[in-house]
Scaffold this motif. Structure first.
Motif, short mmCIF file in Angstrom:
data_model
loop_
_atom_site.label_atom_id
_atom_site.label_comp_id
_atom_site.label_asym_id
_atom_site.label_seq_id
_atom_site.Cartn_x
_atom_site.Cartn_y
_atom_site.Cartn_z
N GLU A 196 -13.21 12.49 57.00
CA GLU A 196 -13.92 11.92 55.87
C GLU A 196 -13.50 12.62 54.57
N GLY A 197 -13.16 11.82 53.58
CA GLY A 197 -12.80 12.37 52.28
C GLY A 197 -11.37 12.84 52.18
N CYS A 198 -10.57 12.69 53.24
CA CYS A 198 -9.18 13.15 53.19
C CYS A 198 -8.41 12.31 52.17
N GLY A 222 -2.47 17.30 55.40
CA GLY A 222 -2.65 18.50 56.20
C GLY A 222 -3.76 18.41 57.23
N THR A 223 -4.33 17.23 57.51
CA THR A 223 -5.38 17.08 58.49
C THR A 223 -4.79 16.60 59.83
N GLN A 224 -5.24 17.23 60.93
CA GLN A 224 -4.71 16.82 62.23
C GLN A 224 -5.21 15.41 62.57
#
Length: 228
Positions: A196-198, A222-224
């Motif tokens: 959320e919010g990425c 950078g989020t998996q």
């Protein structure tokens, strides 16, 4: 002098004979068939149709430049009585010009003819099935060999083993079995960022299970990522 021989019966000629046999039934129920119909053998058209078991398909007259319904019987079907049941189902669509789908007039006539249960699939009653067997004996065998390789591709069944050829007999050819697109042998899985919010806004990619097993990738922010 050569002996006269009857021309070989084609699939299309056989299907047209079957249509003529069915015509009186449609007159009896008050929904006669169009005088002209295109009846042939071919795969059903639609979303991911190659992975569905579409036994037959009818196109409305308004879909064709000549205003004539096009009916197709799947090349995967070869059992004579089953072909007749599929043809009868599609002829009901033609008589209704596909207006009712599988409801209303279509459902009314299909029920009168002996189809039962879900009309989205082929469900002839025992009585109708017996009638198709009797009609098959009258018309003779459907002159067609089932395209069984298509069934195997659709269901994921393996190719049958080819017995070793006798000495001096050329081996059966192997490799591609059609001129169409190559079968995808590796299932590509969808990965997406659900954080959320990425800032990547749901970045998504596809990869195989082989690479997922080595580790899940990261989105540009950078989020998996996760499957789905």
């Amino acid at each position: 002098m050569t002996e006269n021989t009857a021309p070989e019966m084609t699939r299309e000629a056989w299907l047209r004979r079957a249509v003529d046999v069915f015509r009186p039934r449609f007159v009896e129920v008050g929904m006669p068939l169009p005088e002209k119909l295109h009846v042939s053998v071919g795969f059903g058209f639609g979303t991911k149709a190659e992975s569905k078991n579409i036994l037959g398909q009818c196109w409305a007259g308004r879909a064709s430049d000549d205003g004539v319904n096009h009916l197709f019987i799947s090349p995967e079907v070869a059992e004579t009585s089953k072909v007749l049941a599929v043809l009868l189902h599609e002829l009901i669509h033609a008589a209704d010009d596909c207006v009712s789908g599988h409801k209303d007039k279509f459902a009314d006539v299909a029920t009168k003819f002996g189809f039962e249960g879900s009309l989205l699939t082929l469900n002839p009653s025992e009585t109708l099935a017996a009638e198709m067997v009797a009609l098959a004996e009258t018309l003779g065998d459907y002159p067609h060999g089932a395209l069984s390789a298509a069934t195997r591709m659709r269901t994921g069944e393996p190719e049958p083993e080819v017995p070793a050829a006798d000495p001096g007999v050329p081996a059966a050819p192997r490799g591609r079995i059609s001129s169409g697109p190559a079968t995808q042998t590796t299932r590509m899985l969808r990965l997406s960022c659900k954080a959320e919010g990425c800032t990547c806004e749901g970045y998504a990619v596809r990869t195989s299970a082989k690479w997922i097993a080595k580790g899940l990738p990261y989105c540009p922010a950078g989020t998996q990522m996760t499957e789905g």
